[in-house]
Motif scaffolding. Structure first.
Motif, PDB file in Angstrom:
ATOM      1  N   ALA A 471       5.616  29.135  -8.585  1.00 17.06           N
ATOM      2  CA  ALA A 471       7.796  29.231  -7.977  1.00 17.06           C
ATOM      3  C   ALA A 471       8.356  28.065  -7.660  1.00 17.06           C
ATOM      4  O   ALA A 471       7.844  27.330  -6.744  1.00 17.06           O
ATOM      5  N   GLY A 472       8.935  28.095  -8.004  1.00 17.48           N
ATOM      6  CA  GLY A 472      10.234  26.756  -7.873  1.00 17.48           C
ATOM      7  C   GLY A 472      10.596  25.268  -8.993  1.00 17.48           C
ATOM      8  O   GLY A 472      10.684  26.056  -9.847  1.00 17.48           O
ATOM      9  N   PRO A 473      10.769  23.969  -9.437  1.00 14.49           N
ATOM     10  CA  PRO A 473      11.205  23.558  -9.738  1.00 14.49           C
ATOM     11  C   PRO A 473      10.407  23.530 -11.184  1.00 14.49           C
ATOM     12  O   PRO A 473       9.062  24.040 -10.918  1.00 14.49           O
ATOM     13  N   LEU A 474      10.917  23.991 -12.541  1.00 17.76           N
ATOM     14  CA  LEU A 474      10.135  24.050 -13.995  1.00 17.76           C
ATOM     15  C   LEU A 474      10.179  22.144 -14.515  1.00 17.76           C
ATOM     16  O   LEU A 474      11.503  21.584 -14.315  1.00 17.76           O
ATOM     17  N   THR A 475       8.865  22.284 -15.773  1.00 20.44           N
ATOM     18  CA  THR A 475       9.284  20.766 -16.509  1.00 20.44           C
ATOM     19  C   THR A 475       8.525  20.846 -17.040  1.00 20.44           C
ATOM     20  O   THR A 475       8.119  22.065 -17.759  1.00 20.44           O
ATOM     21  N   LEU A 476       8.731  19.748 -18.216  1.00 23.94           N
ATOM     22  CA  LEU A 476       8.116  20.391 -19.176  1.00 23.94           C
ATOM     23  C   LEU A 476       6.303  20.651 -19.213  1.00 23.94           C
ATOM     24  O   LEU A 476       6.156  20.997 -19.979  1.00 23.94           O
ATOM     25  N   ARG A 477       5.859  20.039 -17.987  1.00 27.25           N
ATOM     26  CA  ARG A 477       4.782  20.594 -17.873  1.00 27.25           C
ATOM     27  C   ARG A 477       4.279  22.193 -17.223  1.00 27.25           C
ATOM     28  O   ARG A 477       3.001  22.773 -17.891  1.00 27.25           O
ATOM     29  N   SER A 478       5.163  22.730 -17.234  1.00 29.75           N
ATOM     30  CA  SER A 478       5.753  23.929 -16.937  1.00 29.75           C
ATOM     31  C   SER A 478       5.642  24.234 -18.224  1.00 29.75           C
ATOM     32  O   SER A 478       4.809  25.672 -19.000  1.00 29.75           O
ATOM     33  N   ALA A 479       6.511  24.138 -19.213  1.00 33.70           N
ATOM     34  CA  ALA A 479       6.303  24.480 -20.582  1.00 33.70           C
ATOM     35  C   ALA A 479       5.163  24.665 -21.375  1.00 33.70           C
ATOM     36  O   ALA A 479       4.519  25.285 -22.291  1.00 33.70           O
ATOM     37  N   ALA A 480       4.184  23.241 -21.179  1.00 28.36           N
ATOM     38  CA  ALA A 480       2.831  22.947 -21.818  1.00 28.36           C
ATOM     39  C   ALA A 480       2.203  23.674 -21.030  1.00 28.36           C
ATOM     40  O   ALA A 480       0.909  24.458 -21.994  1.00 28.36           O
ATOM     41  N   ASP A 481       2.018  24.628 -20.328  1.00 23.18           N
ATOM     42  CA  ASP A 481       0.888  25.327 -19.336  1.00 23.18           C
ATOM     43  C   ASP A 481       1.633  26.047 -20.028  1.00 23.18           C
ATOM     44  O   ASP A 481       0.003  27.624 -20.106  1.00 23.18           O
ATOM     45  N   LEU A 482       2.537  26.603 -19.953  1.00 27.57           N
ATOM     46  CA  LEU A 482       2.501  28.185 -20.844  1.00 27.57           C
ATOM     47  C   LEU A 482       2.784  28.177 -22.305  1.00 27.57           C
ATOM     48  O   LEU A 482       2.264  29.742 -22.198  1.00 27.57           O
ATOM     49  N   TYR A 483       2.972  27.630 -23.377  1.00 30.30           N
ATOM     50  CA  TYR A 483       3.119  27.485 -24.130  1.00 30.30           C
ATOM     51  C   TYR A 483       1.417  26.128 -24.982  1.00 30.30           C
ATOM     52  O   TYR A 483       2.496  25.190 -24.431  1.00 30.30           O
ATOM     53  N   PHE A 484       0.697  26.304 -24.557  1.00 27.14           N
ATOM     54  CA  PHE A 484      -1.048  25.098 -24.699  1.00 27.14           C
ATOM     55  C   PHE A 484      -1.008  24.489 -26.021  1.00 27.14           C
ATOM     56  O   PHE A 484      -1.094  23.797 -25.958  1.00 27.14           O
ATOM     57  N   TYR A 485      -0.115  25.359 -27.182  1.00 22.89           N
ATOM     58  CA  TYR A 485      -0.978  24.695 -28.598  1.00 22.89           C
ATOM     59  C   TYR A 485       0.560  24.508 -28.624  1.00 22.89           C
ATOM     60  O   TYR A 485       1.900  25.060 -28.784  1.00 22.89           O
ATOM     61  N   PRO A 486       0.008  23.255 -29.739  1.00 24.51           N
ATOM     62  CA  PRO A 486       1.867  22.725 -31.059  1.00 24.51           C
ATOM     63  C   PRO A 486       2.172  23.595 -32.099  1.00 24.51           C
ATOM     64  O   PRO A 486       2.433  23.502 -32.914  1.00 24.51           O
ATOM     65  N   ASN A 487       2.286  25.149 -32.029  1.00 24.22           N
ATOM     66  CA  ASN A 487       2.785  26.252 -33.266  1.00 24.22           C
ATOM     67  C   ASN A 487       3.484  26.125 -32.730  1.00 24.22           C
ATOM     68  O   ASN A 487       4.482  25.056 -32.547  1.00 24.22           O
ATOM     69  N   THR A 488       3.897  26.355 -34.380  1.00 21.97           N
ATOM     70  CA  THR A 488       5.607  26.820 -34.878  1.00 21.97           C
ATOM     71  C   THR A 488       6.056  27.932 -34.470  1.00 21.97           C
ATOM     72  O   THR A 488       4.602  28.998 -34.878  1.00 21.97           O
ATOM     73  N   LEU A 489       7.347  28.164 -34.553  1.00 19.53           N
ATOM     74  CA  LEU A 489       7.141  29.331 -34.368  1.00 19.53           C
ATOM     75  C   LEU A 489       7.566  30.248 -36.127  1.00 19.53           C
ATOM     76  O   LEU A 489       7.958  29.465 -37.207  1.00 19.53           O
TER      77      LEU A 489
END
Length: 675
Positions: A471-489
């Protein structure tokens, strides 16, 4: 070559040339080693490095000694000291899979004259060859062409030669649609002078000629359809080997090494088989087999009992074979003992063996805290300075602020019902499609949009291999942690029956639990990977009954409080891998895609998080499923990271308790399914 007879005759021309040149023993194909000579050759393998150059966790911003090529390099140097004759090959999935890789491919792409960090590190050690894995295609053919230094006659491919690795990359089963030619050289010959010993013990130096052929999983055409469709075609592993082995044999190698980015599967063969190593080993002309893709080790217990497989000494259908782990955690090694018989090198199968050497081992005794900290080899000091600039830039990149969160977003108990790490992904995916779909398909505007996400990090790689965003600040690192692979939608249209079948497939993540059994029962099926446990949100709620057999576990499925009927339509948002057949989910083969986004899911998630400003329970849907109540006579257990019971409690999972700490960062937990 090996003791299996060659189906091809020795060309008379080569014999004549050798005789005219004054060779008194044998033609040039066979070198100058006398019969009875003996040589010890080590074939070294890395696989699935996934651009983990350094032992560093970019999500937690701290060193991680348990992975990274910089330590694999130490094992390579030690093996070279141990064995006078070595060859080093890479099995693919090399350029993708870390924050550093994404930075160099997406955030700040390397230029034509810049070499990728992972290839810089590999060149510092010196490789003899490698192949291309399925994840090499994730960034598109243009990028792959550029960073491998391989001009390609494909749409978007580089026509000039850019900076690439200083060793040959071979790939035989992917060809350009334009000219039907392989996009990489299908095979290559590597020759070295090796040490050998005559029967009287005298050391001699003789040439050894090794041919390598590379192969990648045919399902790449499904997994990376948006990058490959209409540009390249792919052939089956066995069919491709059958095509090129005669060409290789015509070069008269002493050994043929097949480098397959695939594992072992003894199911009936098809040209689309993902892990066709068992069948490749059965082909005449293959002397040594290198495997990968499966993120496991061979030899190893996972393959014990497989037909014609020696999972202890490392043979598949009589062929010396190795698969050296993933993320730089291990080095694969095949020790070949070669005998000179009748003018050719023959593998002594009794004296040869394969092994997987880890960079970290458990010590003999517990540490001061009761844990057993891993003892890891030191990093090779030559590697880090090569990539330091790119490494620091990648860290700065992932620290870019994008918002705040009032919740801890964790996958520690994703298999048991904590969806905090998945809910933001599902919300972002659904939001994107709800906005984009009406413009593309007005006729689908009223169809309910659901979203499917899986926890990519559930401990497979060790006790730190979990998503955990504080909990606290979110960064691009957070997004990369939440979604690990470079998939497209991607979004697919299914009906109620298809939705249920999707959930039934996902529920294979769990073993069948016998409520009357008094002993321990493991909740998680170890043969069903966590990234295939899709959890669907968007107004649905469902119940999983783990006492039922596979295919009959979804005990209840409702949408907005009413039962889902077999024929009602839904749009389910997922990723390109799943929509095109990845994971073999029923009804998902690419044929029912209604939206294939050009945007990466991670980027979509990051933009959604920016718009939320503050993430909390008000903009995240609660967990959409639960286990059917089940009272068991004995404990139902699972393994997870130790000391995380507070995470389960915060997520409302009150029926979980920790039983014991294994001393290596993991623990056994019990779950009370009756609650």
């Amino acid at each position: 070559m090996s003791s299996r007879p060659s189906p091809f005759a020795l060309p008379l021309l080569a014999l004549a040339v050798a005789l005219l040149a004054g060779c008194s023993i044998l033609p040039w194909k066979y070198g100058r080693a006398p019969n009875g000579a003996r040589a010890n050759v080590a074939i070294l393998e890395t696989t699935d490095l996934h651009a983990n150059v350094l032992g560093y966790d970019y999500y937690k911003l701290r060193p991680d000694d348990s992975l990274g090529f910089e330590r694999t390099a130490t094992l390579i140097r030690r093996a070279r000291d141990e064995f006078p004759n070595t060859f080093l090959f890479d099995d693919g999935d090399t350029i993708q899979g870390s924050v550093l890789a994404d930075y160099q491919a997406l955030a700040q792409p390397v230029t034509c004259d810049q070499e990728l960090a992972i290839y810089q590190a590999m060149d510092a050690i010196g490789y003899d060859g490698g192949t291309i894995g399925n994840h090499e295609f994730n960034y598109g053919l243009g990028f792959l062409s550029q960073v491998t230094g391989t001009p390609m006659k494909v749409e978007g491919g580089q026509t000039r030669r850019c900076a690439g690795p200083h060793f040959p990359l071979v790939l035989a089963n992917v060809h350009s649609i334009r000219d039907d030619a392989p996009i990489f050289n299908p095979w290559a010959i590597i020759s070295k002078t090796i040490e050998a010993y005559t029967p009287d013990g005298s050391k001699i130096h003789v040439p050894l000629k090794i041919a390598i052929i590379g192969l990648t999983p045919p399902p790449i055409m499904q997994w990376d359809k948006q990058n490959l469709a209409g540009k390249v075609g792919v052939s089956g592993v066995v069919e491709t080997a059958r095509k090129y082995l005669p060409q290789i044999e015509a070069q008269h190698p002493d050994l043929v090494v097949a480098i397959l980015h695939g594992g072992l599967d003894a199911a009936p063969y098809t040209a689309q088989m993902e892990n066709a190593g068992w069948y490749l080993a059965g082909m005449p002309g293959i002397d040594v087999l290198l495997l990968g893709h499966s993120h496991s080790e061979f030899p190893g217990p996972r393959y014990a009992g497989m037909k014609d497989v020696d999972a202890r000494r490392g043979f598949v259908r009589g062929v010396p074979t190795v698969m050296g782990g993933f993320f730089g955690k291990d080095l694969g090694l095949i020790q070949l003992v070669l005998d000179r018989q009748h003018g050719r090198w023959v593998i002594d199968h009794e004296a040869s063996h394969s092994e997987v050497r880890p960079i970290c081992r458990k010590p003999a005794g517990p540490g001061k805290s009761g844990r057993q900290p891993l003892v890891c080899v030191p990093a090779d000091p030559a590697i880090a300075p090569l990539v330091q600039k790119a490494h620091e830039a990648a860290i700065a990149y992932v620290n870019t602020p994008i918002g705040e969160s009032s919740l801890r977003l964790s996958s520690y108990f994703a298999d048991e019902g904590n969806m905090t790490a998945l809910a933001p992904v599902n919300a972002a995916q659904a939001d994107y499609v709800r906005n984009a779909l009406p413009r593309l398909h007005p006729e689908l505007a009223g169809v309910p949009v659901l979203s499917a996400a899986a926890a990519f990090r559930t401990g497979f790689g060790g006790p730190d291999d979990y998503t955990d965003v504080a909990a606290g600040p979110l960064t691009l690192r957070s997004a990369a942690d939440l979604y690990f692979y470079p998939n497209t939608l991607a979004a697919v249209k299914v009906d109620g029956a298809g939705l249920k079948a999707w959930l039934e497939k996902s529920a294979e993540r769990f073993n069948r639990i016998d409520p009357g059994k008094t002993g321990e029962q493991a909740l998680i099926n170890p043969h069903y990977t966590g990234y295939n446990f899709d959890q669907i949100q968007g107004g649905v709620h469902y119940v999983i009954d783990v006492s039922r057999p596979v295919g009959q576990r979804i005990a209840s499925l409702t949408y907005r409080g009413r039962p889902v009927t077999p024929g009602e339509p839904f749009i389910v948002v997922t990723n390109n891998y799943r929509a095109n057949g990845g994971g073999h989910f029923p009804g998902l083969d690419g044929g029912n895609i209604v939206l294939a986004a050009p945007d990466g899911t991670r980027e979509i998630l990051a933009k959604w998080l920016r718009r939320q400003h503050t993430l909390g329970s008000g903009n995240l849907e609660p967990t959409s499923w639960r286990f059917a109540p089940l009272k068991t006579q004995g404990p139902v257990v699972f393994t997870g990271a130790s000391g995380k019971l507070a995470v389960a409690r915060a997520a409302g999972l009150t029926g979980i308790r920790q039983l014991n700490d294994h001393g290596d960062g993991t623990a056994t937990y019990a779950i009370d399914l009756s609650r």
